[in-house]
Design an enzyme around this catalytic site. Structure first.
Site, PDB file in Angstrom:
ATOM      1  N   ASN A 171      -2.174   6.993   2.857  1.00 44.29           N
ATOM      2  CA  ASN A 171      -2.270   6.502   1.484  1.00 44.29           C
ATOM      3  C   ASN A 171      -3.709   6.026   1.286  1.00 44.29           C
ATOM      4  OD1 ASN A 171      -2.164   5.153  -0.932  1.00 44.29           O
ATOM      5  ND2 ASN A 171      -0.353   3.940  -0.413  1.00 44.29           N
ATOM      6  N   HIS A 179       4.005   5.156  -9.392  1.00 48.58           N
ATOM      7  CA  HIS A 179       4.955   4.543  -8.445  1.00 48.58           C
ATOM      8  C   HIS A 179       6.213   5.405  -8.311  1.00 48.58           C
ATOM      9  CE1 HIS A 179       3.385   0.215  -9.519  1.00 48.58           C
ATOM     10  NE2 HIS A 179       2.746   0.692  -8.446  1.00 48.58           N
ATOM     11  N   ARG A 191      -0.135  10.499  -0.069  1.00 46.52           N
ATOM     12  CA  ARG A 191       0.193  10.002  -1.401  1.00 46.52           C
ATOM     13  C   ARG A 191      -0.950  10.414  -2.320  1.00 46.52           C
ATOM     14  NH1 ARG A 191      -0.770   4.158  -3.848  1.00 46.52           N
ATOM     15  NH2 ARG A 191       0.351   4.439  -5.812  1.00 46.52           N
ATOM     16  N   ARG A 247      -3.760  -6.421 -14.102  1.00 50.00           N
ATOM     17  CA  ARG A 247      -3.779  -5.558 -15.291  1.00 50.00           C
ATOM     18  C   ARG A 247      -2.969  -6.174 -16.424  1.00 50.00           C
ATOM     19  NH1 ARG A 247      -1.794  -0.908 -11.818  1.00 50.00           N
ATOM     20  NH2 ARG A 247      -3.632  -0.189 -10.687  1.00 50.00           N
ATOM     21  N   GLU A 251       7.818   3.643   0.658  1.00 53.96           N
ATOM     22  CA  GLU A 251       7.169   4.856   0.173  1.00 53.96           C
ATOM     23  C   GLU A 251       6.762   5.762   1.325  1.00 53.96           C
ATOM     24  OE1 GLU A 251       4.914   1.964  -2.286  1.00 53.96           O
ATOM     25  OE2 GLU A 251       4.666   3.642  -3.666  1.00 53.96           O
TER      26      GLU A 251
END
Ligand code: ADP
Length: 382
Positions: A10, A164, A75, A225, A368
């Site tokens: 990742n 995601h 990823r 964010r 993940e």
């Protein structure tokens, strides 16, 4: 010897995380990360960081030259409209991922560096790109199209893509298993609350809406964010406050959310400050929760029938306070959290709903890496 191990990489904008997953038994014989890429005290750039990952793996006895490696799963953040499935990397696929860089300028280049680095060291090793957007490819047009001029939107590939996705896929399926059902039988609202945060509505295993949009900026209040905001704020900041597009970008992506509201983006620290009566921390928490509640309501309406609401990722898995506040007083929607179950800490998938709650409420740790390893492995062993 059969190769049963998958290296999952990742490569994020400022870190590279790696894990080796052994598909024979699901174990993780090696894992680690290289952080602060491009920052003081960290690796100079992604190429250097990946060299370090290679060295770390070799030092742990899992060098890239190991015959036990079946594949590398990467990823990849943005798959655009083209990549809706895990994809074996070829020259042509690399070019296509490169073409998507304008849609994910921080992430896709980092992902590409990871793929190229492995290619150089082990050209024969199959590499599989697993896209963060893929699970959301099933959104109906009414959910993915923004209400702006069609021609402009289409010319610039502007639409909701969602992110995601690997986590939403994993967690919605795991929720079905927890309920003893097949994913096709259940409707789930997944709340992925990490540093980045997103919600999704999954009907019978198929994603029908999600909160992130063209980029990961839209939707929930996140660590740094803003999430949803009147788009005119951006224009106002540029016209009246004299900010450049890059400054607005930095403000909304890196200096907003919980951090912008109270100076901290870690929910643990915010909890500590709230306990001391800190008003800014309390307000940041309240704004975060208010947005979350709105999405739960919206996705209840989108789905019509909800079987489960599931919390995952750093905040979702660990913050009983966020879970309690997010679903408080939703008895009319059939959602009732059990205070005692909610307060129990744990690392396993579990139910926290009250007995008699029509909608199950679950906490499911996301994984993940496992999902990426499974997808990569099944593609190369087909
Ligand atoms: P990402 O993968 O997006 O970087 P994670 O899913 O690891 O993020 O979530 C990181 C966030 O989880 C931290 O910023 C922190 O706010 C939150 N977190 C981690 N542990 C706890 C905890 N025990 N209580 C509350 N929040 C936590």
């Amino acid at each position: 010897m059969t190769a049963t191990r998958v290296l999952v990489l990742n490569s994020g904008s400022s870190s590279v995380k790696y894990q080796i997953v052994d598909m024979a038994d699901g174990s993780r014989p090696a894992a680690g990360q290289v952080e602060r890429i491009g920052e003081e005290g960290g690796a100079a750039d992604h190429v250097t960081a990946l060299k370090q990952v290679g060295d770390d793996l070799a030092a742990q006895g899992f060098g890239l030259d190991s015959p036990e490696l079946a594949a590398v799963g990467h990823r990849v953040v943005h798959g655009g409209t083209r990549f809706t499935e895990p994809t074996l990397v070829t020259d042509e696929v690399l070019t296509a991922i490169e073409a998507l860089v304008p849609l994910a300028p921080l992430h896709n280049p980092a992902n590409l560096t990871g793929i190229r680095a492995v290619r150089e060291l082990r050209p024969d090793l199959p590499q599989v790109a697993v896209f963060d957007t893929a699970f959301h490819a099933t959104l109906p047009e009414a959910a993915y199209r923004y209400a702006i001029d069609r021609d402009t939107a289409d010319a610039h590939h502007i639409r909701r893509y969602g992110f995601h996705g690997t986590s939403h896929a994993f967690v919605s399926r795991a929720t079905a298993r927890l309920l003893g059902k097949d994913p096709s039988e259940v409707n789930v609202i997944v709340l992925h609350l990490g540093n980045g945060a997103s919600a999704s509505a999954v009907r019978g295993g198929v994603c029908v809406d999600t909160s992130m949009g063209l980029t990961p900026l839209e939707g929930l209040v996140m660590g740094t964010r803003s999430g949803d905001i009147d788009p005119a704020v951006l224009l106002h900041l540029q016209r009246s406050a004299g900010m450049t597009p890059d400054e607005v970008d930095a403000l909304l992506n890196r200096k907003s959310g919980l951090l912008g509201l109270c100076g901290d983006n870690d929910m643990r620290e915010i909890g500590r400050r709230m306990a001391e009566g800190d008003e800014a921390a309390q307000l940041a928490f309240d704004i975060y929760v208010h947005r979350l509640r709105k999405y739960v309501g919206a996705y209840t309406a989108v789905l019509g029938r909800v079987d489960a609401v599931t919390f995952t990722a750093g905040v979702g898995e660990n913050s009983a306070a966020v879970r309690e506040a997010a679903l408080r007083g939703m008895g009319l929607l059939g959602i009732e959290v059990d205070a005692v179950r909610n307060a129990v800490r744990g690392s396993a998938a579990r139910l926290i709903s009250a007995k008699g709650s029509r909608v199950a409420v679950a906490v499911v740790p996301t994984d993940e890496e496992l999902q990426i390893a499974q997808e990569a492995y099944s593609l190369v062993t087909l």
